[in-house]
Write an enzyme that holds these catalytic residues in place. Sequence first.
Site, PDB file in Angstrom:
ATOM      1  N   GLU A 295       0.821  -1.212   0.000  1.00 37.03           N
ATOM      2  CA  GLU A 295       0.000   0.000   0.000  1.00 37.03           C
ATOM      3  C   GLU A 295       0.858   1.267   0.000  1.00 37.03           C
ATOM      4  O   GLU A 295       0.647   2.184   0.784  1.00 37.03           O
ATOM      5  CB  GLU A 295      -0.951  -0.008   1.208  1.00 37.03           C
ATOM      6  N   ASP A 369      -8.163  -8.963   4.643  1.00 35.63           N
ATOM      7  CA  ASP A 369      -7.883  -7.807   5.492  1.00 35.63           C
ATOM      8  C   ASP A 369      -8.858  -7.653   6.648  1.00 35.63           C
ATOM      9  O   ASP A 369      -9.722  -6.780   6.608  1.00 35.63           O
ATOM     10  CB  ASP A 369      -7.908  -6.535   4.627  1.00 35.63           C
ATOM     11  N   GLU A 397     -12.265  -1.796  12.436  1.00 32.91           N
ATOM     12  CA  GLU A 397     -12.309  -1.089  11.152  1.00 32.91           C
ATOM     13  C   GLU A 397     -13.427  -1.612  10.246  1.00 32.91           C
ATOM     14  O   GLU A 397     -14.096  -0.834   9.569  1.00 32.91           O
ATOM     15  CB  GLU A 397     -10.953  -1.264  10.459  1.00 32.91           C
TER      16      GLU A 397
HETATM   17  C1  BDP Z   1      -5.953  -1.991   6.277  1.00 34.37           C
HETATM   18  C2  BDP Z   1      -6.221  -0.597   6.727  1.00 34.37           C
HETATM   19  C3  BDP Z   1      -5.057   0.336   6.531  1.00 34.37           C
HETATM   20  C4  BDP Z   1      -3.802  -0.305   7.069  1.00 34.37           C
HETATM   21  C5  BDP Z   1      -3.595  -1.653   6.436  1.00 34.37           C
HETATM   22  C6  BDP Z   1      -2.435  -2.420   7.037  1.00 34.37           C
HETATM   23  O1  BDP Z   1      -7.335  -0.120   5.996  1.00 34.37           O
HETATM   24  O2  BDP Z   1      -5.365   1.539   7.199  1.00 34.37           O
HETATM   25  O3  BDP Z   1      -2.697   0.504   6.853  1.00 34.37           O
HETATM   26  O4  BDP Z   1      -4.709  -2.468   6.650  1.00 34.37           O
HETATM   27  O5  BDP Z   1      -2.702  -3.341   7.797  1.00 34.37           O
HETATM   28  O6  BDP Z   1      -6.869  -2.796   6.959  1.00 34.37           O
HETATM   29  O7  BDP Z   1      -1.288  -2.123   6.753  1.00 34.37           O
END
Ligand code: BDP
Length: 706
Positions: A295, A369, A397
């Site tokens: 990401e 996730d 989340e």
């Molecule tokens: C996702 C979240 C994000 C995190 C990412 C992570 O939306 O904010 O940075 O995982 O775990 O669930 O790195």
Amino acid sequence: MCFGLANQGYAEDGYDLWLRYRPLESVAKARYEPQIAGIVAPGDSPTIRAAVDELQRGYRGMFGGDLTQQGAELRDGAVLVVRAGSPLVQGLDLPFAKLGGEGYLLRSATVQGKRVTIIAGNRDIGALYGVFRFLKLLQAGQPIDKLDIADAPKLQVRVLNHWDNLDRHVERGYAGQSIWDWQKLPRFKDPRYTDYARANASIGINGTVLTNVNANADILRPDYLQKVKALADAFRPYGIKVYLTARFSAPIELGGLATADPLDPAVRAWWKAKIDEIYAVIPDFGGLLVKANSEGQPGPADYHRTHAEGANMLADALAPHRGILMWRAFVYAAENAEDRHKQAYTEFQPLDGRFRDNVLVQVKNGAIDFQPREPFHPLFGAMPRTPLMMEFQITKEYLGFATHLAYLGTMWEEVLEADTFRPARGTTVAKVIETPVDAGAATGMAGVANIGSDRNWSGSQFDQANWYAFGRFAWDPDAKAEAIARDWARMTWGGDPVVTDTVVRMMMGSREAVVDYMTPLGLTHQMATGHHYGPGPWVADLKRPEWNPVYYAQARPDGIGFDRTARGSDALSQYAPQVARNWGSLATVPDELLLWFHHLPWDHRMKSGRTLWDELVVRYDAGVDQVRRMQADWAGLRGKVDETRWAEVRDFLAIQLDEAIWWRDASVAYFQSIAKRPLPEGHKPPAHDLDHYKAITTPYAPGQGK
Ligand code: BDP
């Protein structure tokens, strides 16, 4: 020592967490009193002082007054808080050998002819953990006259991961700001830091990563390290080490180098010097956590190096200090058409055996996730020569933020109990993470914290249970969600069995309710864009396919679900053959994972006899109905728990019901527009048409990434 103002001048607001220590009823008090007549605690370390303070605090709350501190001359009813070597416990043949460095024992015994209670560990921290266990017994009204308890953690590294930024914004935080007040540190040490440490120690958490995985290199600056040191000093008596996140490109950003290539000698030297500098400031620093090439975060792949090469460089610099390097396996490549479910395994599994001993590869419980339900991550059991640690998300989340009541203990139990059918290290996921890959290799569990500056810490009363349960599972991955819920309920809501039973019943059904009204039957990631607040099953316009809910549901006129069998993405082949067979066959796949692995016609006949379409609608409604049941249960507790917390929960349940209906209606409206089938009899149409739901925007939903 200062413990904040938890009990003074406030109505009960949840600040005290499960460490409320409210006055005992007179019968219980009278029964206990002769058995707790004083403390004998010969050591004078900060940890023993913390243990004695906690015992006093608990006693004051439950019994009133202070316990007398006694000298070496024992009296009946003395509570001994001691280490293994203490002369007071010599010759008692206590099972210290099996306690390890952090375990404890509680034992009723006769010493010097007096009836006493021994709370002991090989190290002081064991004694502190023992005190918390003792206080838990008292809070639960359990007998303490024939104690014979010995307990030790099954995992070594039991850490919270705070996704806290330096400006105090908490990514995916729903409980206010970060509790780390960087601007006032290191001079001002908020008493709350100590209460944070007490709460964590009470459930055996022994580490905390202070900063966000989406990391900012500035935390490694000398001025920030002084602030980190102040926190480390506050936590140390409670057995809690601090860890930081390392931004992989820090050598460029802080060091002025032209590259962050892990094989570049200058880069290696920079990290070594930086890590030596950290240890000079904080000698018992825990180590680093890294999110790399995920990401948008920088990482070794930017230099065509593997994850192992990146991790090992940092691990080598940490090793002389006995530091740990946690390296996340949450990766999915920027340009990759492969099913996202498969990408972490594809990238990491071939690296098995290539990581240093002080690396823990941190794997999320599922391959996508932190969804309301995911099958266990295929990496568990598939890297027998690599220490893998579990990463759970405590903050909700994807499960309704702080306002939806969803006890995550049942979700974690489901994952930990799952059978990987990989024999190398014991077959359940729990055994995979508990069993060191070789002598001296690390084991661990991480939980993305739900803690913030709200008075109640977690954003809601019931979300405290998720923090609590995380600690308990990190201590014992084979623990049972219901027993944990019961312990938490008793301590948090008082000893009335009607209250405990009701609270436990609500908790045990709560996560399934969220699954049902958000993503039933194995659907996943149907949340709105970015903030993930509310439904967005129609979203199809995001840059990368796997960011879009439509990618996950694959709803088309011919049917719904993601085909991960050999005919589809074949993600199933990443699991052991028995698992792949079980989930790959329509005869044996559980309904809960059906659409995770299979794309099926809307009229597919379910085990219930209903069509798939009808079953979907039934499930959405079941989720909403379960929220109504929780409301009714909670209404029945009015007057049995304190009014302030009761009213907060009542109001949050009302929000949850509104949002469950929103989820149900929006999802049914969207899928019906594709399935083009009538609703099953007795199930109401959505309140509005699809366009209404599509038009809802909530740009200021909390906790967004920045
Ligand atoms: C996702 C979240 C994000 C995190 C990412 C992570 O939306 O904010 O940075 O995982 O775990 O669930 O790195």
